[in-house]
Design a protein around this motif. Structure first.
Motif, PDB file in Angstrom:
ATOM      1  N   GLU A   5       1.025  -1.271   0.013  1.00 15.28           N
ATOM      2  CA  GLU A   5      -0.150  -0.078   0.159  1.00 15.28           C
ATOM      3  C   GLU A   5       1.033   1.237   0.033  1.00 15.28           C
ATOM      4  N   LEU A   6       0.562   2.114  -0.760  1.00 16.09           N
ATOM      5  CA  LEU A   6       1.179   3.512  -0.811  1.00 16.09           C
ATOM      6  C   LEU A   6       0.372   4.455   0.122  1.00 16.09           C
ATOM      7  N   LEU A   7       0.852   5.065   1.186  1.00 15.72           N
ATOM      8  CA  LEU A   7      -0.005   5.544   2.283  1.00 15.72           C
ATOM      9  C   LEU A   7       0.874   7.217   2.086  1.00 15.72           C
ATOM     10  N   ALA A   8      -0.115   8.035   1.941  1.00 17.81           N
ATOM     11  CA  ALA A   8       0.252   9.457   1.763  1.00 17.81           C
ATOM     12  C   ALA A   8      -0.065  10.339   2.762  1.00 17.81           C
ATOM     13  N   PRO A   9       0.550  11.372   3.271  1.00 18.71           N
ATOM     14  CA  PRO A   9       0.173  12.480   4.166  1.00 18.71           C
ATOM     15  C   PRO A   9      -0.929  13.217   3.499  1.00 18.71           C
ATOM     16  N   ALA A  10      -1.616  14.006   4.541  1.00 23.75           N
ATOM     17  CA  ALA A  10      -2.696  14.843   4.202  1.00 23.75           C
ATOM     18  C   ALA A  10      -2.900  15.905   5.200  1.00 23.75           C
ATOM     19  N   GLY A  11      -2.083  17.008   5.280  1.00 23.60           N
ATOM     20  CA  GLY A  11      -2.419  17.886   6.308  1.00 23.60           C
ATOM     21  C   GLY A  11      -3.358  19.253   6.131  1.00 23.60           C
ATOM     22  N   SER A  12      -3.789  19.033   4.962  1.00 25.89           N
ATOM     23  CA  SER A  12      -4.866  19.979   4.538  1.00 25.89           C
ATOM     24  C   SER A  12      -5.778  19.461   3.282  1.00 25.89           C
ATOM     25  N   TRP A  13      -6.925  20.179   3.101  1.00 29.16           N
ATOM     26  CA  TRP A  13      -7.606  19.703   2.051  1.00 29.16           C
ATOM     27  C   TRP A  13      -6.907  19.581   0.634  1.00 29.16           C
ATOM     28  N   ASP A  14      -6.195  20.434   0.203  1.00 34.46           N
ATOM     29  CA  ASP A  14      -5.662  20.477  -0.958  1.00 34.46           C
ATOM     30  C   ASP A  14      -4.628  19.486  -1.080  1.00 34.46           C
ATOM     31  N   ALA A  15      -3.819  19.172  -0.053  1.00 27.07           N
ATOM     32  CA  ALA A  15      -3.041  17.699   0.096  1.00 27.07           C
ATOM     33  C   ALA A  15      -3.664  16.674  -0.012  1.00 27.07           C
ATOM     34  N   LEU A  16      -4.723  16.448   0.697  1.00 27.47           N
ATOM     35  CA  LEU A  16      -5.612  15.163   0.663  1.00 27.47           C
ATOM     36  C   LEU A  16      -6.011  15.117  -0.862  1.00 27.47           C
ATOM     37  N   VAL A  17      -6.544  16.176  -1.646  1.00 28.06           N
ATOM     38  CA  VAL A  17      -6.834  15.710  -2.861  1.00 28.06           C
ATOM     39  C   VAL A  17      -5.721  15.513  -3.878  1.00 28.06           C
ATOM     40  N   ALA A  18      -4.405  16.042  -3.394  1.00 32.38           N
ATOM     41  CA  ALA A  18      -3.299  15.792  -4.205  1.00 32.38           C
ATOM     42  C   ALA A  18      -2.913  14.359  -4.047  1.00 32.38           C
ATOM     43  N   ALA A  19      -2.748  13.796  -3.032  1.00 27.10           N
ATOM     44  CA  ALA A  19      -2.582  12.491  -2.665  1.00 27.10           C
ATOM     45  C   ALA A  19      -3.344  11.441  -3.267  1.00 27.10           C
ATOM     46  N   VAL A  20      -4.601  11.735  -3.189  1.00 25.56           N
ATOM     47  CA  VAL A  20      -5.708  10.943  -4.062  1.00 25.56           C
ATOM     48  C   VAL A  20      -5.331  10.780  -5.467  1.00 25.56           C
ATOM     49  N   GLN A  21      -5.460  12.278  -5.967  1.00 31.03           N
ATOM     50  CA  GLN A  21      -5.370  12.106  -7.418  1.00 31.03           C
ATOM     51  C   GLN A  21      -4.021  11.740  -7.946  1.00 31.03           C
ATOM     52  N   ASN A  22      -3.117  11.662  -7.210  1.00 32.22           N
ATOM     53  CA  ASN A  22      -1.693  11.297  -7.625  1.00 32.22           C
ATOM     54  C   ASN A  22      -1.470   9.885  -7.116  1.00 32.22           C
ATOM     55  N   GLY A  23      -2.406   9.007  -6.698  1.00 33.91           N
ATOM     56  CA  GLY A  23      -2.261   7.548  -6.608  1.00 33.91           C
ATOM     57  C   GLY A  23      -1.976   6.915  -5.211  1.00 33.91           C
ATOM     58  N   ALA A  24      -2.501   7.679  -4.493  1.00 32.52           N
ATOM     59  CA  ALA A  24      -2.139   6.917  -2.926  1.00 32.52           C
ATOM     60  C   ALA A  24      -3.170   5.885  -2.924  1.00 32.52           C
TER      61      ALA A  24
END
Length: 846
Positions: A5-24
């Motif tokens: 599993e690739l697990l990415a950080p999300a400290g803000s809404w934009d970071a959450l979208v960035a993580a999801v859209q880039n394949g986390a």
């Protein structure tokens, strides 16, 4: 092919979208409370619901950090928060506090729990212990090697998560009090101020500089950033379940870039594991987005100085070229380029005198003509106000093109992350057109047009017309994998109706995907009943009687210091074999002599285990444990692994050290459930908090001594003074009897000691001194006051213990009329080089 599993950080809404859209595959986020990154933007409750729904629609798991220590007065709020998280459908919570673990498993057994790296899990027995307590996944200490990780995974079978990219802490996570004791901002409470990233100089105990900062650098406690991108095959072959990117404090552009590159690499590995490689461009982009230089950490073994970023504690970017000329009148410099330079890039010149000069490039001249970019090999001129010289290096710290690419991934309405769906369209005269959509998990949604299909007069619907309408999924999280269309007759339906039915069907499918992860709400009555059962000890157990006698204990570093403590009248002596001077000064046979001395004094000897004990270290201390068992000694457990080890060999008198971070009654109950008879409380607690815990448990409080601010697998002395690197052995300067310290920018000296396992211990310059507070501690119900003197000489131990023995005896004799002797405090202050402190007894922590 197993793919972690690739697990990415999300400290803000934009970071959450960035993580999801880039394949986390999964993201970890923090709420506004109980999370170890209180300075990140984080998510309030409405935002958390939105974040979980957004991720789940797109097939991404969400783990919420509840990874701080909590106080007893926060328990009711914590329980309500855990209930909210469970009912929101989060896939797991990540916890540090043993009390939070106990509550989560007792009150919400349906909720998955992951053990945070803040639990300092670094050996196999520790992993086994939390697994037995209901933990589904462990986030292992970043100090573990690949072989150690493999062993923990194979022997326990628990899910294992490891950090693969991002910032490193110099201290073992969960064992750092530096920010807390220096500035009152506790890392264990999510408010670390990162004092490790500041200036320090290596000196001797008198403050004499041993290495000038110009020789090695000013940032002796600042590690490089971790990068294990090239080691994905080894990570996957080891069976590691999740690869974790650090960075909840980082910008969304960072999250987007790092997640995208690790996603690409993992997918390539899965497709062609024997031809796996990382492209130079991927390496360049990782360096560009943020780096303090890169390291593989401890993954391949101890790296020594190669772990560290001695020259600077922040982003260094990529070297883009060198200055070849500076025109002072025009305030421009000419650069011979090694890398592409674009308008909008941020650059920094590492000047030979005066630090660094930085600017944003708003003009590039090539042969006097303005251009948008300069290419490698070209010499370009850019504006710069500042003093630079030919030969100075120029670094690009901000790449405008890379940032725009990253921003596009989380600002564009077009989705990059898609879920495959099958779609069927059915239409015949006299009925509405139906659109049926189904995902790969079996969720199905049906939508119908308001319009009733009728016979076409001129232009009947064709499959191609319907196809054009229903495959318009660009701004949705769905990808049309298969499409089946069935038209019965020459039919007419308005295209607008087809479009609306498509939107309805997809919306309904989104809702189904959300609700699939939403569990049934737990009734408040059931939560209350489970919580009451978790707290049932309060009904069945009478309030603990106030001890008539307060005991005095001392933690010391060797046999001679232990004998001195006994001679001074100490009731309990903790002595270990880790030798805080580079040699294991305690021998197995010494335990028998010390046990006899304790018996003759009517005192007690407790063998203290090292705070960090990897699996190989457990073999080193095994003979001591065997001897301690024969002598029926108490054992001081210092981490979860040593707790399980001594419990399993049948030790009946187990003490839990403050390194286990007991901060609340639920944590004390967890330790009690696991065989502990007395707990040394966290030094971050206030007197009021101590009193609440002491009313129901046998507790010890550290009352005097230099508290360890951090323990590190990295040997500071060996790396900067002993030449220790990945390819070079240490010359062991710590074995020569010299004493070391770190001098900060304010002139304070932090004692720096190495143990026999080559780990660094950094101590507070000011010694804790609560000799004036013995009566309040006694009235609070504290059983034992400890002197923390592990690094001190026998003579010092004897003097300090003598003063505390004297004061405790007077207190026990005249509890009502006792007043502390001011001369005792003055003498103790005079014995310290840099003064004393009361720690957090009255001020607490943020």
């Amino acid at each position: 092919m197993f793919k972690p599993e690739l697990l990415a950080p999300a400290g803000s809404w934009d970071a959450l979208v960035a993580a999801v859209q880039n394949g986390a595959d999964a993201v970890y986020v923090g709420g506004r409370m109980f999370n170890a990154r209180q300075y990140a933007s984080n998510f309030d409750r409405e935002e958390l619901i939105r974040a979980v729904d957004y991720a789940h629609v797109r097939g991404v798991r969400v783990y919420v950090t509840v990874n701080t220590l909590i106080a007893d007065n926060e328990i009711s709020e914590l329980v309500a928060y855990l209930k909210f998280l469970y009912e929101t459908g989060v896939d797991a919570v990540i916890v540090q506090d043993l009390g939070v673990l106990r509550l989560a498993r007792s009150v919400f057994p349906e909720l998955n729990v992951h053990a945070s790296t803040q639990m300092t899990l670094h050996n196999t027995p520790g992993v086994e212990l939390v697994k037995a307590s209901g933990v589904k996944r462990v986030v292992l200490a970043r100090e573990m090697s690949l072989d150690e990780i493999k062993q923990a995974k194979q022997r326990t079978g628990v899910e294992v998560e490891v950090f693969v990219h991002g910032a490193l802490c110099i201290s073992y996570s969960g064992q750092c009090l530096m920010s807390s004791l220096i500035g009152g901002r506790s890392g264990n409470r999510g408010r670390c101020a990162q004092p490790c990233r500041l200036h320090y100089t290596l000196v001797d105990e008198r403050g004499k500089i041993l290495l000038e900062p110009e020789e090695v650098g000013k940032y002796l406690l600042s590690p490089r950033d971790l990068r294990l991108l090239h080691h994905i095959p080894e990570l996957a072959e080891a069976g590691i379940d999740a690869l974790k990117i650090e960075g909840r404090m980082k910008r969304p552009e960072y999250v987007a870039t790092v997640t995208r590159i690790y996603r690409q690499a993992l997918d390539r590995y899965a497709m062609a594991p024997y031809n796996f490689e990382i492209t130079p461009e991927e390496d360049r982009q990782l360096l560009q987005i943020f780096n303090r230089d890169f390291t593989t950490g401890y993954f391949m073994g101890p790296p020594g100085a190669d772990l560290m970023s001695y020259k600077r504690p922040n982003n260094r970017g990529i070297r883009v070229g060198r200055v070849v000329n500076y025109n002072r009148k025009k305030a421009t410099m000419s650069i011979q380029l090694d890398e592409r330079l674009n308008l909008g890039d941020g650059i920094e010149v590492w000047v030979s005198e005066g630090g660094r000069q930085g600017t944003v490039v708003d003009q590039i001249l090539l042969a006097g003509n303005p251009v948008e970019s300069g290419l490698p090999g070209q010499t370009v001129t850019v504006p710069l106000k500042g003093k630079v010289k030919p030969g100075d290096r120029v670094f690009k710290t901000h790449d405008a093109l890379l940032m725009r690419q990253a921003q596009q991934s989380f600002t564009s309405p077009k989705e990059l992350r898609k879920v495959n769906i099958a779609m069927k369209v059915r239409v015949k005269a006299g009925e509405p057109l139906r659109i049926i959509v189904e995902d790969t998990e079996g969720n199905k949604a049906v939508a119908r047009t308001e319009f009733i299909a009728e016979e076409a007069i001129n232009r009947p619907l064709t499959k191609e017309t319907i196809r054009r309408q229903v495959q318009r999924l660009g701004n949705t999280p769905f990808n049309l994998a298969t499409l089946e269309i069935k038209i019965d007759g020459n039919i007419m339906v308005p295209l607008s109706e087809i479009n609306e039915a498509r939107r309805k069907a997809l919306h309904l499918l989104e809702q189904q995907r959300i609700m699939l992860k939403r569990p049934v709400a737990i009734p408040e009555t059931l939560v209350a009943a489970r919580l009451e059962e978790a707290d049932s000890y309060r009904k069945d157990k009478e309030k603990r009687e106030q001890r008539k006698i307060m005991r005095l204990s001392a933690a010391v570093g060797n046999k001679e210091a232990a004998l001195a403590a006994f001679e001074a009248g100490v009731d309990v002596v903790y002595v270990g074999a880790d030798g805080l001077n580079g040699t294991p000064v305690l021998k197995v046979d010494d335990l028998q002599e010390l046990a006899a001395k304790a018996e003759s004094q009517g005192a007690q000897l407790v063998f203290a285990l090292p705070r960090i004990t990897k699996d190989k270290d457990l073999a080193v201390i095994a003979p001591f444990l065997q001897q301690a068992g024969k002598l029926n000694l108490g054992i001081l457990a210092t981490n979860l692994g040593t707790l399980k080890t001594v419990r399993d060999v049948g030790v009946s008198n187990i003490y839990a050290d403050y390194s286990l971070n007991a901060f609340n009654s639920q944590a004390l109950l967890w330790l009690q459930d696991n065989g502990v008879s007395q707990v040394t409380l966290s030094p971050e607690l206030t007197l009021e908090q101590i009193e609440r815990l002491a009313a129901e448990f046998n507790v010890e409080v550290v009352g005097h001594g230099a508290l360890p601010l951090m323990i590190s697998e990295h040997c500071v002395v060996g790396s900067v003074y002993g030449g220790f690197k990945e390819a070079q052995k240490c010359n062991q300067p710590c074995r020569g009897g010299e004493q070391f310290a770190l001098k900060d920018r304010l002139g304070m000296l932090f004692p720096l000691v190495t143990d026999c396992f080559c780990r660094s211990h950094i101590f507070n310059p000011k010694e804790l001194c609560l000799i004036e507070d013995l009566k309040p501690l006694y009235e609070a119900g504290v059983c034992t006051v400890r002197l923390e003197l592990r690094k001190d000489s026998p003579d010092y131990v004897k003097k300090v213990a003598g003063f505390y023995r004297q004061e405790i005896d007077k207190l026990m004799k005249n509890k009502n009329t006792y007043a502390p002797d001011p001369d005792a405090k003055e003498t103790l202050v005079a014995m310290t080089a840099q003064g004393v402190t009361k720690g957090h007894l009255y001020r607490g922590v943020l």
